[in-house]
Motif scaffolding. Structure first.
Motif, PDB file in Angstrom:
ATOM      1  N   ASN A 168      13.861 -43.763  45.271  1.00  0.00           N
ATOM      2  CA  ASN A 168      14.561 -43.837  43.968  1.00  0.00           C
ATOM      3  C   ASN A 168      13.889 -43.738  43.255  1.00  0.00           C
ATOM      4  O   ASN A 168      14.493 -43.487  41.700  1.00  0.00           O
ATOM      5  CB  ASN A 168      14.486 -45.102  44.594  1.00  0.00           C
ATOM      6  N   LEU A 169      12.422 -43.303  42.343  1.00  0.00           N
ATOM      7  CA  LEU A 169      11.966 -42.565  41.873  1.00  0.00           C
ATOM      8  C   LEU A 169      11.728 -41.407  40.896  1.00  0.00           C
ATOM      9  O   LEU A 169      11.245 -40.979  41.934  1.00  0.00           O
ATOM     10  CB  LEU A 169      10.338 -43.537  41.857  1.00  0.00           C
ATOM     11  N   VAL A 170      12.430 -41.574  39.947  1.00  0.00           N
ATOM     12  CA  VAL A 170      12.588 -40.197  39.133  1.00  0.00           C
ATOM     13  C   VAL A 170      11.164 -40.123  38.021  1.00  0.00           C
ATOM     14  O   VAL A 170      11.755 -41.413  36.891  1.00  0.00           O
ATOM     15  CB  VAL A 170      13.654 -39.789  38.590  1.00  0.00           C
ATOM     16  N   VAL A 171      10.622 -38.912  37.997  1.00  0.00           N
ATOM     17  CA  VAL A 171       9.507 -39.261  36.710  1.00  0.00           C
ATOM     18  C   VAL A 171      10.803 -38.645  35.501  1.00  0.00           C
ATOM     19  O   VAL A 171      11.072 -37.049  35.324  1.00  0.00           O
ATOM     20  CB  VAL A 171       8.691 -37.617  36.540  1.00  0.00           C
ATOM     21  N   GLU A 172      10.474 -38.694  34.196  1.00  0.00           N
ATOM     22  CA  GLU A 172      11.508 -38.816  33.334  1.00  0.00           C
ATOM     23  C   GLU A 172      10.432 -37.699  32.416  1.00  0.00           C
ATOM     24  O   GLU A 172      10.720 -36.180  31.561  1.00  0.00           O
ATOM     25  CB  GLU A 172      11.818 -40.204  32.383  1.00  0.00           C
ATOM     26  N   GLU A 173       9.095 -38.947  31.742  1.00  0.00           N
ATOM     27  CA  GLU A 173       7.994 -38.344  31.305  1.00  0.00           C
ATOM     28  C   GLU A 173       6.436 -38.496  30.821  1.00  0.00           C
ATOM     29  O   GLU A 173       6.577 -39.863  31.535  1.00  0.00           O
ATOM     30  CB  GLU A 173       8.546 -37.837  29.414  1.00  0.00           C
ATOM     31  N   ILE A 174       5.866 -37.551  30.705  1.00  0.00           N
ATOM     32  CA  ILE A 174       4.476 -38.774  31.403  1.00  0.00           C
ATOM     33  C   ILE A 174       3.624 -37.708  29.588  1.00  0.00           C
ATOM     34  O   ILE A 174       3.794 -37.147  29.060  1.00  0.00           O
ATOM     35  CB  ILE A 174       3.510 -37.775  31.895  1.00  0.00           C
ATOM     36  N   VAL A 175       3.182 -39.194  29.170  1.00  0.00           N
ATOM     37  CA  VAL A 175       2.826 -39.467  27.481  1.00  0.00           C
ATOM     38  C   VAL A 175       1.480 -40.059  27.405  1.00  0.00           C
ATOM     39  O   VAL A 175       0.972 -40.747  28.319  1.00  0.00           O
ATOM     40  CB  VAL A 175       4.187 -40.329  26.620  1.00  0.00           C
ATOM     41  N   THR A 176       0.929 -39.101  26.836  1.00  0.00           N
ATOM     42  CA  THR A 176      -0.619 -39.314  26.643  1.00  0.00           C
ATOM     43  C   THR A 176      -1.188 -39.329  25.199  1.00  0.00           C
ATOM     44  O   THR A 176      -0.203 -38.068  24.289  1.00  0.00           O
ATOM     45  CB  THR A 176      -1.572 -38.183  27.871  1.00  0.00           C
ATOM     46  N   ASN A 177      -1.423 -39.337  24.252  1.00  0.00           N
ATOM     47  CA  ASN A 177      -2.088 -39.529  23.437  1.00  0.00           C
ATOM     48  C   ASN A 177      -2.834 -38.346  22.641  1.00  0.00           C
ATOM     49  O   ASN A 177      -3.327 -38.161  21.902  1.00  0.00           O
ATOM     50  CB  ASN A 177      -3.188 -40.694  22.663  1.00  0.00           C
ATOM     51  N   VAL A 178      -3.500 -37.623  24.497  1.00  0.00           N
ATOM     52  CA  VAL A 178      -5.013 -36.296  23.878  1.00  0.00           C
ATOM     53  C   VAL A 178      -3.748 -35.378  23.991  1.00  0.00           C
ATOM     54  O   VAL A 178      -3.317 -35.186  24.349  1.00  0.00           O
ATOM     55  CB  VAL A 178      -5.477 -36.692  24.811  1.00  0.00           C
TER      56      VAL A 178
END
Length: 226
Positions: free
Chosen positions: A78-88
């Motif tokens: 049931n999980l779908v990755v929308e985005e991965i956000v990093t400050n670096v």
């Protein structure tokens, strides 16, 4: 002493957000992420797909690690990755952002068949002759006559503008919008600087440059070279 959680799961109206600690080891983070998602996945069996946003904080991920995190999440039901956000960001990304925010000043005539392209804003002291082309990732300012092609916001910036002392282009482009615009000039013979921008109807229009103070107040960043 209570053990600090490396993975925090927060529900939102759009799905869930994973806050991943940026001080623990990467392997430790993956183990805890896998455990918590596995438990959460069992609770969500039979539920519709859930959008997942991942907040990495100040942790830098290589491309391989980025794909590992996405794959770990995708393996759960049931999980779908929308985005991965990093400050670096990488040095190359920082350099690209710097170039896109800079103003490049050029003093020359762009003749037929010639193309001048810059990643940020362009200040051209000279003319663009018929058949010549100027392109910029940001705004275009021409202290001369524009008779060729000008393409501002060429990487997708619809807030970009084109300005010229004499606006008689063969074609104007801002982002993905195109207007051949042979009759758009105010025909002021250089008495008033003109500008082209995308209006609320998503049409390229030409007006006196004074309107930009209200329409594009962010242009004041040019003051003092900022």
């Amino acid at each position: 002493m209570k053990k600090t959680q490396n993975v925090t799961i927060k529900g939102t109206k759009d799905g869930i957000t994973l806050h991943l600690d940026d001080s623990c080891s990467y392997q430790e983070l993956k183990r805890e992420l896998d455990q918590k998602l596995s438990a959460n996945s069992r609770l969500n069996e039979g539920q519709p797909l859930i959008s997942v946003k991942v907040q990495m904080g100040n942790r830098y991920l290589t491309e391989e690690q980025h794909e590992e995190i996405k794959d770990l999440i995708r393996r759960k039901k049931n999980l779908v990755v929308e985005e991965i956000v990093t400050n670096v960001i990488t040095i190359d990304e920082a350099q690209r952002l710097k170039e896109e925010s800079e103003i490049v000043s050029v003093s020359r005539i762009i003749r037929s068949g010639q193309v001048l392209e810059v990643p940020g804003d362009l200040l051209l002291v000279g003319d663009v002759n018929p058949g010549g082309t100027v392109k910029a990732g940001g705004n275009i300012f021409i202290m001369g006559t524009l008779k060729g092609i000008a393409h501002a916001g060429c990487y997708g910036d619809e807030q970009a503008v084109i300005s010229a002392a004499v606006m008689k282009p063969s074609q104007l482009r801002i982002s993905e919008l195109i207007n051949r615009a042979p009759d758009l000039s105010l025909d002021n013979e250089g008495k008033v600087l003109e500008c082209a921008y995308i209006d609320d109807n998503r049409q390229i229009v030409v007006d006196r440059i004074q309107v930009l103070m209200q329409l594009r107040p962010n242009l004041t960043r040019l003051e003092g070279g900022r």
